[in-house]
Structures are given as structure tokens and as C-alpha cells.
Motif scaffolding. Structure first.
Motif, PDB file in Angstrom:
ATOM      1  N   LEU A   1       0.575  -1.531   0.256  1.00  0.00           N
ATOM      2  CA  LEU A   1      -0.195  -0.550  -0.097  1.00  0.00           C
ATOM      3  C   LEU A   1       1.162   1.311   0.139  1.00  0.00           C
ATOM      4  CD1 LEU A   1      -3.242   0.975   0.025  1.00  0.00           C
ATOM      5  CD2 LEU A   1      -2.315   1.342   2.806  1.00  0.00           C
ATOM      6  N   SER A   2       0.761   1.976  -0.754  1.00  0.00           N
ATOM      7  CA  SER A   2       1.155   3.553  -1.158  1.00  0.00           C
ATOM      8  C   SER A   2       0.995   4.180   0.251  1.00  0.00           C
ATOM      9  CB  SER A   2       1.304   3.915  -2.744  1.00  0.00           C
ATOM     10  OG  SER A   2       1.897   3.901  -3.701  1.00  0.00           O
ATOM     11  N   PHE A   3       1.765   4.654   0.393  1.00  0.00           N
ATOM     12  CA  PHE A   3       0.799   5.973   1.583  1.00  0.00           C
ATOM     13  C   PHE A   3       1.818   7.313   1.607  1.00  0.00           C
ATOM     14  CE2 PHE A   3       3.322   2.298   3.762  1.00  0.00           C
ATOM     15  CZ  PHE A   3       4.454   3.331   4.215  1.00  0.00           C
ATOM     16  N   THR A   4       2.133   8.392   2.652  1.00  0.00           N
ATOM     17  CA  THR A   4       2.682   9.735   2.773  1.00  0.00           C
ATOM     18  C   THR A   4       3.964   9.638   4.288  1.00  0.00           C
ATOM     19  OG1 THR A   4       1.154  11.108   3.223  1.00  0.00           O
ATOM     20  CG2 THR A   4       1.782  10.658   0.536  1.00  0.00           C
ATOM     21  N   LEU A   5       4.588  10.007   3.482  1.00  0.00           N
ATOM     22  CA  LEU A   5       5.694   9.567   4.601  1.00  0.00           C
ATOM     23  C   LEU A   5       5.113  10.752   5.940  1.00  0.00           C
ATOM     24  CD1 LEU A   5       9.590  10.310   3.786  1.00  0.00           C
ATOM     25  CD2 LEU A   5       8.206   7.949   3.999  1.00  0.00           C
ATOM     26  N   GLN A   6       4.403  12.226   5.417  1.00  0.00           N
ATOM     27  CA  GLN A   6       4.229  12.959   6.859  1.00  0.00           C
ATOM     28  C   GLN A   6       4.896  12.743   7.944  1.00  0.00           C
ATOM     29  OE1 GLN A   6       1.427  14.852   6.410  1.00  0.00           O
ATOM     30  NE2 GLN A   6       1.315  13.824   5.015  1.00  0.00           N
ATOM     31  N   SER A   7       5.568  13.194   8.960  1.00  0.00           N
ATOM     32  CA  SER A   7       6.136  13.428  10.118  1.00  0.00           C
ATOM     33  C   SER A   7       7.446  12.621   9.765  1.00  0.00           C
ATOM     34  CB  SER A   7       5.450  13.406  11.440  1.00  0.00           C
ATOM     35  OG  SER A   7       4.642  14.684  11.761  1.00  0.00           O
ATOM     36  N   ILE A   8       7.137  11.523   9.348  1.00  0.00           N
ATOM     37  CA  ILE A   8       8.570  10.576   9.187  1.00  0.00           C
ATOM     38  C   ILE A   8       9.431  11.756   8.395  1.00  0.00           C
ATOM     39  CG2 ILE A   8       8.892   7.960   8.039  1.00  0.00           C
ATOM     40  CD1 ILE A   8       6.136   6.864   8.426  1.00  0.00           C
ATOM     41  N   SER A   9       8.886  12.235   7.796  1.00  0.00           N
ATOM     42  CA  SER A   9      10.097  13.156   6.553  1.00  0.00           C
ATOM     43  C   SER A   9      10.710  13.744   7.315  1.00  0.00           C
ATOM     44  CB  SER A   9       9.117  13.186   5.119  1.00  0.00           C
ATOM     45  OG  SER A   9       8.377  14.886   6.166  1.00  0.00           O
ATOM     46  N   LYS A  10      10.239  14.565   8.893  1.00  0.00           N
ATOM     47  CA  LYS A  10      11.570  14.575  10.062  1.00  0.00           C
ATOM     48  C   LYS A  10      12.300  14.681  10.454  1.00  0.00           C
ATOM     49  CE  LYS A  10       7.106  16.529  11.278  1.00  0.00           C
ATOM     50  NZ  LYS A  10       5.671  16.595  12.475  1.00  0.00           N
ATOM     51  N   VAL A  11      12.555  13.339  10.524  1.00  0.00           N
ATOM     52  CA  VAL A  11      14.223  12.804  10.794  1.00  0.00           C
ATOM     53  C   VAL A  11      14.973  12.630   9.718  1.00  0.00           C
ATOM     54  CG1 VAL A  11      14.767  10.575  11.157  1.00  0.00           C
ATOM     55  CG2 VAL A  11      12.338  10.654  11.975  1.00  0.00           C
ATOM     56  N   PHE A  12      14.330  12.964   8.692  1.00  0.00           N
ATOM     57  CA  PHE A  12      15.664  12.388   7.066  1.00  0.00           C
ATOM     58  C   PHE A  12      15.870  14.106   6.877  1.00  0.00           C
ATOM     59  CE2 PHE A  12      13.837   8.608   7.323  1.00  0.00           C
ATOM     60  CZ  PHE A  12      14.211   7.995   7.080  1.00  0.00           C
ATOM     61  N   THR A  13      14.686  15.255   6.540  1.00  0.00           N
ATOM     62  CA  THR A  13      15.506  16.587   6.779  1.00  0.00           C
ATOM     63  C   THR A  13      15.999  16.829   7.557  1.00  0.00           C
ATOM     64  OG1 THR A  13      13.020  17.188   7.975  1.00  0.00           O
ATOM     65  CG2 THR A  13      13.058  16.934   5.007  1.00  0.00           C
ATOM     66  N   LEU A  14      15.988  16.510   9.209  1.00  0.00           N
ATOM     67  CA  LEU A  14      16.888  16.713  10.527  1.00  0.00           C
ATOM     68  C   LEU A  14      17.831  16.240  10.224  1.00  0.00           C
ATOM     69  CD1 LEU A  14      18.026  18.154  12.924  1.00  0.00           C
ATOM     70  CD2 LEU A  14      16.894  15.552  13.835  1.00  0.00           C
ATOM     71  N   MET A  15      18.451  15.327   9.746  1.00  0.00           N
ATOM     72  CA  MET A  15      20.065  14.942   9.206  1.00  0.00           C
ATOM     73  C   MET A  15      20.819  15.566   8.210  1.00  0.00           C
ATOM     74  SD  MET A  15      19.513  10.806   9.791  1.00  0.00           S
ATOM     75  CE  MET A  15      18.512  10.360   9.028  1.00  0.00           C
ATOM     76  N   LEU A  16      19.726  16.111   7.032  1.00  0.00           N
ATOM     77  CA  LEU A  16      20.016  16.689   5.698  1.00  0.00           C
ATOM     78  C   LEU A  16      20.462  18.382   5.965  1.00  0.00           C
ATOM     79  CD1 LEU A  16      20.735  16.741   2.710  1.00  0.00           C
ATOM     80  CD2 LEU A  16      18.034  17.571   2.779  1.00  0.00           C
TER      81      LEU A  16
END
Length: 314
Positions: free
Chosen positions: A64-79
Motif C-alpha cells: 500500500l502506498s502512503f505519504t511519509l508525513q512526520s516520518i520525513s522530519k527525521v531525514f530533513t533533520l539529518m540533511l
């Protein structure tokens, strides 16, 4: 004959574990306040577990496809940490859990110096989005997408236009947060441009396999064990995983640490990214959410697996 691996055993047990957890889905609700997420199948539940040798165990609605939502925050933080450094990032966001809802404005006004308590609440993630390098929102988004694509090992990864437009049109609370931060001089860039970047990285569309692949890099301290490449500095991963333990499951992070004992980050699409350090990356989807905004069946499934296999870090 070689003895069965742990993943082989997990694959055999997943149908029963998932069936037991799926029974909880009627007790939750999808994130109806974002129209683009409201139509997700409430009874869906899926999981993918990926090992450092490339072997997987998966079951349920893991395609099932879904959007990252707040999970993306972990990776933008590291970037942001990779590009700007700790001193710059933590001059604008704090390092402490709040105990408040993820979209709360309360402590921005009550606690000096008025910076967001951590980068995983909405206010903090909006500030982090402003730190991504680029001369325009489009350049910043492309930089984020390139990073996410590399970690997920999928050059076609992209954001869902419908969910992005839906979030942008209904994000009154996030706009309030951003303009308050602008007024406090915590946010220096144009508010609407920063929010455009934020909404797009929250709307990046994935499956459980993508989450497991991204989590695997974190499980191996920034190294991709399937390619041998170093993708993220160990220090950045260490910081991110610490925030995942203390703040990653909204204001149910302490309970999750006790019951599951693994670094994790959830999103209101029902996704959960978690990992077993040095061993596995894990992606879960279960759109039916509990009152804290976490997948009700997904949390139960992870608690079952962690308890049965003694995976807790503690």
C-alpha cells in the motif's frame, strides 16, 4: 540443511501476529483533518522487515502506498545537520520532548527563548525545512527528494500532488505556527516558501519497503549495508535516533520506549519507521490512528514482535 534464520521464523509468525493486531483497527480513525488522507483504508495493516544481508520478511498490506508525513522530519533533520552543522540547527530548535501535541503552539509563547522544543514537532520541522540548502523552494525540494531517493534506493520516489495540495489548503495551524516563528525571528525566510518545502516533503509517497530500506541505513549508523556506501555521518544518525526515542511517537514516545524499546518515527498517514540497531530496518503501515496520532494496530504489532523476539534496546 541450514537452520532457519530469524527472518524465516518471523515470516512464519507474521500472519498470526498481524491478524491479532488488525483486530484493533476499528478502535482508531484515519487522519480526516487532512482530506488527502481521510480515504485511506482503515483496516489496512502491513509490515516489511529488511536485514543487512538483503533478506526480508513481510506480510499484509505492505504494498500500500502512503505519504511519509512526520516520518520525513527525521531525514530533513539529518540533511540540515549535514549541510549546516549542529551549532546552526540547534540555535533554532531545541533538544527536548514537549509532552504536548505535535502541532501545539503553547510552549513557543510560554518558554523562553521561544524556539521549538525539538525538530520532530511541527514547529521544529518547519524551522528545519528553512535550513535545507537551495535558492528557491523548488531547489530545496529537489535536494530533499535526491536525499530520500538515495536512502530508499528508488530514483522514482516523488511527492503525492493531491496530498500536498490538500495539506497546503487546510494547514491553518501550521501557518499560525510559522507566522509566530517569523514574528519571533526564529524563522527568517518567507513563510509560504518554507511551508511549501515542508508540505512537499511530508507528502513524499512510499511503501513499507521504502521505509524499511531507509531505516536500514539508520540501523547501520549511516552505512548502507546493501551497497557498502556511507550515506550519512554517524553523528547525524546518532542525533536522529536519540530524537526518535525521546520524541518520535509524538507524546506517546515514553510509552513506546517502554513497550517496544526501539527508535521509531510515526506519521499521521499511519506509517511507522523503526529499526533494530545493527540488524533490521522496519516499515509499517496502518492508517487507523489512536488518540495520539499513531497507528493503533501498527504500534500493537511492533510491541508484539519486540516482546516475542526480545528486541528492546533497554
Amino acid at each position: 540443511m541450514e537452520p532457519a534464520s530469524e527472518l524465516d521464523r518471523i515470516q512464519q509468525l507474521l500472519p498470526d501476529w498481524l491478524a491479532a493486531s488488525r483486530r484493533l483497527t476499528p478502535t482508531g480513525k484515519t487522519a480526516a483533518y487532512i482530506p488527502g488522507l481521510a480515504a485511506a483504508p482503515r483496516d489496512a495493516l502491513g509490515i516489511t522487515i529488511l536485514g543487512g544481508d538483503g533478506k526480508t520478511a513481510s506480510f499484509g498490506d505492505c504494498a500500500l502506498s502512503f505519504t511519509l508525513q512526520s516520518i520525513s522530519k527525521v531525514f530533513t533533520l539529518m540533511l540540515a545537520l549535514m549541510e549546516r552543522g549542529e551549532d546552526v540547527v540547534f540555535s533554532k530548535v531545541g533538544m527536548e520532548p514537549t509532552g504536548d501535541d505535535f502541532n501545539s503552539m503553547l510552549k513557543l509563547e510560554l518558554v523562553e527563548p521561544g524556539i521549538p522544543f525539538n525538530p520532530l514537532i511541527n514547529a521544529g520541522a518547519i524551522v528545519v525545512s528553512s535550513m535545507i540548502p537551495g535558492n528557491s523552494p523548488e531547489e530545496k525540494t529537489e535536494r530533499i527528494l535526491a536525499f530520500f531517493r538515495e536512502l530508499a534506493a528508488d530514483p522514482a520516489l516523488d511527492y503525492n500532488r493531491e496530498v500536498y495540495r490538500s495539506e497546503s489548503a487546510t494547514a491553518h495551524r501550521n501557518r499560525s505556527l510559522a507566522y509566530f516563528l517569523k514574528d519571533n525571528r526564529v524563522l527568517e525566510d518567507d513563510v509560504e516558501e518554507v511551508l511549501d518545502v515542508y508540505f512537499k516533503h511530508c507528502a513524499v509517497e512510499v511503501t513499507c519497503s521504502h521505509l524499511a530500506r531507509m531505516a536500514l541505513v539508520l540501523a547501520y549508523d549511516g552505512n548502507d549495508p546493501l551497497t557498502g556506501r556511507k550515506l550519512i555521518p554517524q553523528r547525524c544518525v546518532q542525533i536522529a535516533k536519540t530524537f526518535m526515542i525521546t520524541c518520535g511517537m509524538y507524546n506517546a514516545s515514553g510509552e513506546f520506549a517502554i513497550r517496544v524499546g526501539l527508535p521509531a518515527k510515526s506519521g499521521v498517514s499511519g506509517g511507522i519507521l523503526t529499526l533494530v540497531p545493527g540488524r533490521y530496518g522496519i516499515g509499517v503501515i496502518g492508517p487507523s490512528l489512536n488518540s495520539k496520532g499513531n497507528s493503533v494496530a501498527g504500534v500493537h504489532l511492533l510491541e508484539t514482535i519486540s516482546t516475542e523476539l526480545k528486541w528492546s534496546m533497554f
